[in-house]
Design a protein around this motif. Structure first.
Motif, PDB file in Angstrom:
ATOM      1  N   LYS A   1      75.392  48.465 -30.985  1.00 57.27           N
ATOM      2  CA  LYS A   1      74.499  47.493 -31.645  1.00 57.27           C
ATOM      3  C   LYS A   1      75.258  46.582 -32.606  1.00 57.27           C
ATOM      4  O   LYS A   1      74.823  45.476 -32.883  1.00 57.27           O
TER       5      LYS A   1
ATOM      6  N   GLN B   1      78.710  44.582 -25.414  1.00 59.29           N
ATOM      7  CA  GLN B   1      77.824  45.673 -25.013  1.00 59.29           C
ATOM      8  C   GLN B   1      77.734  45.768 -23.497  1.00 59.29           C
ATOM      9  O   GLN B   1      77.893  46.852 -22.917  1.00 59.29           O
TER      10      GLN B   1
ATOM     11  N   SER C   1      78.835  42.355 -30.013  1.00 55.11           N
ATOM     12  CA  SER C   1      78.127  41.239 -29.371  1.00 55.11           C
ATOM     13  C   SER C   1      77.484  41.722 -28.072  1.00 55.11           C
ATOM     14  O   SER C   1      77.872  42.742 -27.504  1.00 55.11           O
ATOM     15  N   LYS C   2      76.502  40.953 -27.592  1.00 55.88           N
ATOM     16  CA  LYS C   2      75.830  41.295 -26.333  1.00 55.88           C
ATOM     17  C   LYS C   2      76.837  41.353 -25.187  1.00 55.88           C
ATOM     18  O   LYS C   2      76.746  42.204 -24.321  1.00 55.88           O
TER      19      LYS C   2
END
Length: 137
Positions: free
Chosen positions: A100, A107, A103-104
């Motif tokens: 979390k 992830q 960064s996306k």
């Protein structure tokens, strides 16, 4: 949305496991010490590696080879592999907490790599895939 997810999954299965190992190695490329968050990610990597000693040693051997090709020093390679050998397998809940903070893109990349590593034993390992699924959710 379903079409997009299907396309991403197809791409994921097309990427070689070596890329997953490269990316895992890349996480630690510029550090001499492993942070607590990185230790959590390594623990999750350990959780999806084969549990049988013979297959785990093969996985460590592949990881060592990839690190050597990336010009990691012998000291750093030994340190990372020693940490990976000693760390207890991680849990999806702790891994998600750490992810979390990333960064996306990081992830998604980590989950893709977990999936690739989960499938890297020439066999279907439902336990490793289930752990990867929990992290992905």
């Amino acid at each position: 949305m379903l079409k997009s997810a299907s396309r991403k999954i197809r791409k994921l299965f097309e990427q070689p496991v070596n890329k997953a190992i490269d990316t895992v190695a890349g996480i630690f490329a510029n550090m001499d010490q492993v942070s607590a968050d990185d230790m959590t990610l390594l623990a999750m990597v350990k959780a999806v590696l084969p549990a049988e000693p013979e297959n785990m040693e093969k996985a460590f051997s592949r990881i060592r080879s990839r690190l050597e090709r990336q010009s990691f020093s012998d000291r750093k390679i030994s340190n990372l592999l020693e940490v990976l050998r000693q760390v207890a397998p991680g849990t999806p809940a702790k891994t998600v907490e750490v992810l979390k903070k990333r960064s996306k893109e990081e992830q998604l990349q980590f989950v893709e790599n977990l999936l690739a590593l989960s499938l890297d034993a020439d066999e279907y390992r439902s336990e490793a895939l289930a752990l990867t699924r929990e992290v992905a959710l």
